[in-house]
Scaffold this active site. Structure first.
Site: not given
Length: 382
Positions: A115, A158
């Site tokens: 991410a 995330d």
């Protein structure tokens, strides 16, 4: 080229989530911090639409044409650059590429490095093309890239921690409404640092049981609705968050045990996050840490994740002085364990944990690592 000769530098931090495990994909409540380790992307803007990337962490080079339709996945580190292109191109025309150098600062699973990398690329492509994005737009675009292109069915946890976090604050995110708060640290709260205990076992989320657990949670929701004779939605629109806990209690004993356990984890974690936010606001780090331990217990018993290695680290650290709380990080099938720790006890925690863990798993002597990090600002141009 060295970093100094690049025009721009983005730092996208890794993240830890002390409370709110495995519930973002069911639109639950989550908490998180960005940390002071992460991904650096240095880059220059090009006059054409070519992207040329090299990495200090991975072999080979990546070459992409932003004007061309998105290519299929190649299952290399370049997929993240292609994924960012895929999600941005749905919204904007991309005419300027970049020459970039990428470097990650911790060789550890479970901190959402994927991410972080996606957010760095989204911010870089936007900068190169004069596109102004609000932080939450960056979150949504990077999340779409991960779900639709990379193939990981996660929620927004995330990306939100990485893009929205603020030093000295806890991020509290509602994954249903996408409302979030940055809650300042109570002045009376003791100091803490974050221990990251890497098992030595590397992992790939997409190949783990991560996606399977998502489907099990949705099936639990379907079970509850079916037993209550309520209309079902399509699977992609079915979330435990939309079903009151009372309905689960009425149907818990009718459904197969594995689905009941997944739902139990969701509802109990929802309660823990609420209690944890109150504990954080009042400066009660002991209670906040205990709830993080409880979250890990539920991850093991109800969500049924964790490898023998992670469970061993967790059980050892629970007994050590100076550890307020902690849990598996990331999908929790291999990866790492995080802990909130009294900085005065760091040395003895590291020594005891290393000795006891390697006594059980000597095969990880070369790869087991302990890192100490602090909460930090979210993704930014440096």
């Amino acid at each position: 080229m060295e970093e100094q000769s690049y025009q721009y530098h983005i730092f996208a931090p890794y993240r830890v989530c002390p409370l709110g495990a495995h519930v973002d994909h069911q639109h639950g409540l989550v908490t998180g911090f960005a940390i002071d380790k992460g991904v650096d992307l240095w880059f220059n803007v090009r006059d054409d639409a070519q992207v040329n990337l090299v990495s200090k962490s991975f072999e080979g080079e990546v070459h992409i044409d932003l004007m061309r339709r998105t290519e299929i996945r190649e299952y290399t580190w370049g997929d993240y650059a292609r994924g960012a292109k895929y999600a941005l191109r749905k919204r904007f025309e991309l005419t300027h590429g970049i020459d970039g150098l990428l470097q990650g600062s911790l060789p550890v699973g479970g901190l959402s490095s994927s991410a972080a990398v996606l957010i760095a690329y989204v911010m870089a492509y936007a900068k190169a093309n004069g596109i102004k994005l609000q932080p939450f737009e960056v979150v949504q675009i990077a999340s779409e890239a991960e779900r639709e292109y990379i193939g990981l069915n996660n929620g927004l946890l995330d990306q939100s921690c990485i893009a929205l976090s603020k030093k000295g604050h806890l991020l509290f995110l509602d994954c249903d409404s996408n409302d979030y708060r940055l809650i300042p640290k109570n002045p009376n709260m003791p100091e803490f640092e974050i221990g990251i205990f890497f098992s030595g076992l590397t992992r790939s989320l997409v190949n783990s049981d991560y996606n399977l657990r998502v489907y099990e949670c949705k099936t639990a929701a379907w079970n509850i609705l079916a037993y209550q004779n309520q209309p079902l939605k399509t699977f992609d629109k079915t979330y435990l968050r939309d079903i009151p806990k009372e309905q689960f209690e009425k149907t818990r004993d009718m459904m197969p045990l594995r689905f009941a356990k997944r739902a139990e984890h969701f509802y109990s974690e929802y309660r823990r996050v609420r209690q944890g936010v109150t504990a954080w606001e009042s400066g009660n780090l002991q209670l906040f840490g205990k709830l993080s331990f409880d979250s890990c217990e539920s991850s093991m018993n109800n969500y049924e994740c964790g490898s023998p290695e992670l469970i061993s680290i967790y059980k050892i650290m629970r007994q050590l002085p100076g550890v307020y709380g902690g849990r598996f990080s990331g999908a929790g099938f291999k990866g790492a364990v995080i802990a909130l720790v009294d900085p005065q006890h760091k040395a003895e925690i590291e020594k005891a944990l290393t000795e006891q863990y390697l006594a059980q798993f000597p095969e990880y002597e070369q790869t087991f690592k302990v890192f100490w990090v602090k909460p930090d600002e979210g993704a930014r141009f440096v």
